[in-house]
Motif scaffolding. Structure first.
Motif, short mmCIF file in Angstrom:
data_model
loop_
_atom_site.label_atom_id
_atom_site.label_comp_id
_atom_site.label_asym_id
_atom_site.label_seq_id
_atom_site.Cartn_x
_atom_site.Cartn_y
_atom_site.Cartn_z
N LEU A 11 -9.94 53.71 -17.05
CA LEU A 11 -10.12 52.28 -16.33
C LEU A 11 -9.30 51.21 -16.37
N GLU A 12 -9.01 50.16 -15.36
CA GLU A 12 -8.14 49.25 -15.35
C GLU A 12 -8.55 48.23 -14.51
N PHE A 13 -8.29 47.04 -14.70
CA PHE A 13 -8.83 45.74 -13.93
C PHE A 13 -7.84 44.66 -13.86
N GLU A 14 -7.81 43.63 -13.16
CA GLU A 14 -6.84 42.59 -12.99
C GLU A 14 -7.80 41.60 -13.33
N HIS A 15 -7.25 40.49 -14.25
CA HIS A 15 -7.84 39.26 -14.66
C HIS A 15 -7.00 38.09 -14.67
N PRO A 16 -7.43 36.87 -14.49
CA PRO A 16 -6.56 35.83 -14.55
C PRO A 16 -5.78 35.73 -15.73
N ALA A 17 -4.53 35.23 -15.99
CA ALA A 17 -3.55 35.32 -17.11
C ALA A 17 -4.12 34.60 -17.92
N ASP A 18 -4.80 33.45 -17.71
CA ASP A 18 -5.39 32.72 -18.84
C ASP A 18 -6.57 32.93 -19.48
#
Length: 184
Positions: A11-18
């Motif tokens: 699995l993968e997901f995107e998250h805010p860079a900070d």
């Protein structure tokens, strides 16, 4: 945005860079892994746990019906749909947690039988026997960023409805909805 891929590469997901992703103890119910996503202040924005038993058509119902505030189905090719009569969807609900005797809210990705009622805390299927959970529990006493402090202090459905309009809510929802099975 940054991409996080689970250690097993499924699995993968995107998250805010900070925001950062950290390992947490895996679920006690199966061979799996768990990570929490922390914002810049170290607050837990969501936890992804794998290795649960399959979750199709299961729902933990609280003594009081959950109040659904937001719902969005995900594209069928984003996460595995093990059962033909199901959908994966984002839910945001006000719920009573009988384990802690706390009313709060949960933002989560769930596998639902098509046309089913939306109970709470189901999770989603990875295959016919294995499930996972990707969610954010908001304790009834948590100060919600972006809300009038008085409204946040009162809590309840009115506060959670107002929270939907905040950038933090939108960032968490976007992150949860970005969850996908990897191409590999």
């Amino acid at each position: 945005m940054k991409t996080y891929t689970t250690a097993d590469g499924v699995l993968e997901f995107e998250h805010p860079a900070d925001w950062t992703v950290v390992d947490v103890p895996p679920p006690a119910v199966g061979a799996g892994q768990a990570v929490s996503v922390l914002d810049g202040a170290g607050r837990t924005m969501a936890t992804l746990s794998t290795g649960y038993p399959g979750v199709h058509d299961a729902a933990m119902m609280s003594p009081s019906q959950p109040t659904e505030l937001d719902y969005q189905e995900m594209p069928a090719d984003q996460l595995p749909l093990v059962f033909a009569d199901s959908v994966n969807a984002f839910n945001f609900q006000v719920v009573y947690n009988p384990n802690t005797d706390v009313t709060g809210a949960v933002m989560s990705i769930n596998n639902l039988a098509a046309g089913s009622d939306h109970g709470w805390l189901r999770g989603f299927d990875l295959d016919a026997a294995t499930g996972a959970s990707f969610s954010r529990w908001i304790d009834g006493s948590e100060t919600l960023i972006g809300l009038d402090p008085e409204l946040s202090a009162v809590g309840g459905a009115a506060a959670y409805e107002a929270y939907i309009a905040t950038p933090e809510y939108q960032a968490v929802k976007t992150m949860l909805l970005s969850l996908r099975q990897t191409a590999g």
